[in-house]
Design an enzyme around this catalytic site. Structure first.
Site: not given
Ligand code: CAO
Length: 414
Positions: A386-387
Site C-alpha cells: 500500500d503506497h
C-alpha cells in the site's frame, strides 16, 4: 468609459505567451470575474479576467497570437452600474448579514487573483466546471496536447470518484448471448469466489498498489530443506519451502515494522502490530481461502509445517472456523509449487503488504569473486504494498533484506 485590457507582467521571467483561446466575442456582456482570454506560456496556463462589468467593444488578438507584456488585448465599454458603486459609500457588513454567508460554507474561489496561474492547461469550460464541482485540476492528468486537461479527462475523473465513493462498479446490465458465437456452459460462482471477488475488487480500487520484484539464492536453503523434509517424513510432517519463507519474512518484519501494520479507520494513524500472524493463500476447489498461521516468529519449521498441513487440508475440506481466517498481519501467496515466473498479488486489507512467490529455477549466475558462472537455485518473489503507508525505498529494502536472509543458512539452523 472605455477600459483597455493590457497584458500585465506575468512574473517568473515570463515575457510573453500565446493566446490559446479568445473566450468572448465583440458585443458580449462581461462581469469582473469572467474569463475573456486564455494564454499559455512554456510554464503555465493563465486566464485573463474582464476585471470590470461591461460590453466587449474590440478584440485586438486572436488564437495563436504571441503577446508580450503591455500589449493591448481588448477594449471593454464599462457599464454605468460598474461606475455607480464607486461613488457610493460601501455599507459596513453587519454581523447578521455575515452569519448566513458563513453558514453557506461557500467554497473558496479557486481563482481569486487577477490572473490565475496554474501548472496545468485546461479550457475555460473545463476550469469552470471543475470550480463548480470543487475539483482540483492539479490532481488530474491531462491527455490532450501539452498535457492539456480535456473535458473527457475531467469526466473520467468524476466517474472514477463516483465509483470509488459508491463501492464496486455496477456490473454491466447488458446481457450478452455468447452462444451466438459458439457452444457455452454457464457455471454458478461459488460463495467463496463471490465474496473473495468483492473483497479483491474493493482492495484493488481503494489501495494504491505498487509491486516490487526480486529473487533470492536459495541453493543452500533448498539442500537444508531436503534434510528436514526427510526428518519430517519420519514424523508424518511434510516440509515444503513455505515455512522457511515465513520465518524469513517474520525476521524482516521485525526489522521494518511498517510492513506489519494497518491504517486506522481515520487513515491518519498507523497501527504497528507486535505479533506475527500470517495469512496463507490456499487454493481450494471452491476458490481462494486465506487461513491465518499464528505467532510465526515463535514457531519452529516443523511447527509451521504442521500448521500449514492442517490449515490447508481443512481449508480444502471446508472445515475452517471463522476465527481461523482473521487477525492476519501479513499475507503470503505461494504459486511456487505450481509454476510461473512472477505475479503481482493484491494486498489483503487491512494489511498493507503481501508477498507473492513463484517457482524457483536453476540459473547460471556470475560470481564476482571467482569471475566464473555458477549454477544457483533462485526463487523469484514479489512484494505488493500500500503506497499510502510504504515508500518504494522501504519496499526495495524489504526485498533486499529478505533475499539476503534466505541465502544465509545460519538464520534457519535450529
Ligand atoms: N519454488 C520451487 N518449488 C516450490 C516452491 C518454490 N517457490 N514453493 C513450493 N515448492 C515445492 C514445495 O517445496 C513442494 O516440493 P516437494 O514436493 O519437493 O516437497 C512442492 O512444490 C509442492 O508444494 P505445495 O504447493 O504442496 O506446498 P507449499 O507449502 O509450497 O504451499 C499452499 C502450500 C497451501 C500455499 C499451496 O498448496 C497452495 O494452495 N498454493 C496456491 C496459493 C494460491 O492460489 N495463491 C494465489 C492467490 S491469488 O493472488
Amino acid at each position: 468609459m472605455i477600459q483597455e485590457i493590457k497584458l500585465p507582467d506575468l512574473g517568473e521571467g515570463i515575457e510573453g505567451a500565446e493566446v490559446s483561446e479568445v473566450v468572448v466575442s465583440v458585443g458580449a456582456t462581461v462581469r469582473p470575474d469572467d474569463t475573456i482570454l486564455v494564454l499559455e506560456s512554456d510554464k503555465a496556463s493563465m486566464e485573463i479576467p474582464a476585471e470590470t462589468r461591461g460590453t466587449v467593444l474590440e478584440i485586438l488578438v486572436a488564437a495563436s497570437d504571441e503577446v508580450k507584456t503591455g500589449d493591448l488585448l481588448m477594449k471593454i465599454e464599462v457599464s454605468r452600474e460598474a461606475l455607480i458603486p464607486q461613488t457610493k459609500k460601501e455599507e459596513e457588513p453587519t454581523e447578521e448579514k455575515l452569519v448566513p454567508l458563513l453558514d453557506k460554507k461557500k467554497p473558496e474561489p479557486v481563482f481569486n487573483e487577477k490572473i490565475s496561474k496554474n501548472t496545468f492547461f485546461a479550457s475555460p469550460s473545463v476550469r469552470r466546471l471543475s470550480r463548480e464541482l470543487e475539483i482540483n485540476l492539479e490532481t488530474i492528468k491531462g491527455t490532450g496536447v501539452k498535457g492539456r486537461i480535456t473535458k473527457d479527462d475531467l469526466n473520467a475523473y468524476i466517474k472514477l470518484q463516483m465509483a470509488l465513493a459508491s463501492g464496486p462498479l455496477p456490473a454491466s446490465k447488458k446481457e450478452i448471448d455468447f452462444s451466438q458465437w459458439g457452444e457455452v456452459e454457464v457455471q454458478k460462482l461459488t460463495r467463496i469466489k463471490r465474496i473473495t471477488g468483492e473483497r479483491l475488487q474493493r482492495a484493488w480500487q481503494s489501495i494504491p498498489h505498487v509491486t516490487q520484484f526480486d529473487e533470492a539464492d536459495i541453493t543452500e536453503l533448498e539442500a537444508y530443506r531436503k534434510v528436514l523434509k526427510k526428518r519430517g517424513a519420519e514424523k508424518g510432517i511434510k516440509v515444503t519451502f513455505l515455512p522457511f519463507l515465513m520465518k524469513a519474512v517474520a525476521l524482516v518484519l521485525k526489522e521494518i515494522p511498517e510492513f506489519n501494520s494497518s491504517l486506522d479507520s481515520t487513515d491518519q494513524n498507523l497501527v504497528l502490530k507486535k505479533y506475527y500472524h500470517f495469512g496463507v493463500a490456499v487454493d481450494t476447489p471452491n476458490g481462494l481461502t486465506v487461513p491465518v498461521v499464528r505467532d510465526v516468529d515463535q514457531k519452529s519449521i516443523f511447527d509451521l509445517s504442521e500448521d500449514l498441513m492442517d490449515l490447508s487440508t481443512r481449508a480444502r475440506n471446508k472445515k475452517l472456523k471463522p476465527g481461523e481466517m482473521t487477525g492476519g498481519t501479513f499475507t503470503l501467496s505461494s504459486l511456487g509449487g505450481i509454476g510461473g515466473t512472477a505475479f503481482s498479488p493484491i494486498v489483503n486489507p487491512p494489511e498493507v503488504a503481501i508477498l507473492g512467490v513463484s517457482k524457483s529455477k536453476w540459473k547460471q549466475t556470475h560470481d564476482k569473486s571467482t569471475g566464473k558462472f555458477q549454477p544457483k537455485f533462485l526463487m523469484p518473489f514479489s512484494l505488493s504494498y500500500d503506497h499510502r503507508v510504504i515508500d518504494g525505498a522501504a519496499a526495495a529494502h524489504f526485498t533486499t533484506r529478505l533475499s539476503s536472509i534466505l541465502s544465509d543458512l545460519t538464520q534457519f539452523k535450529e
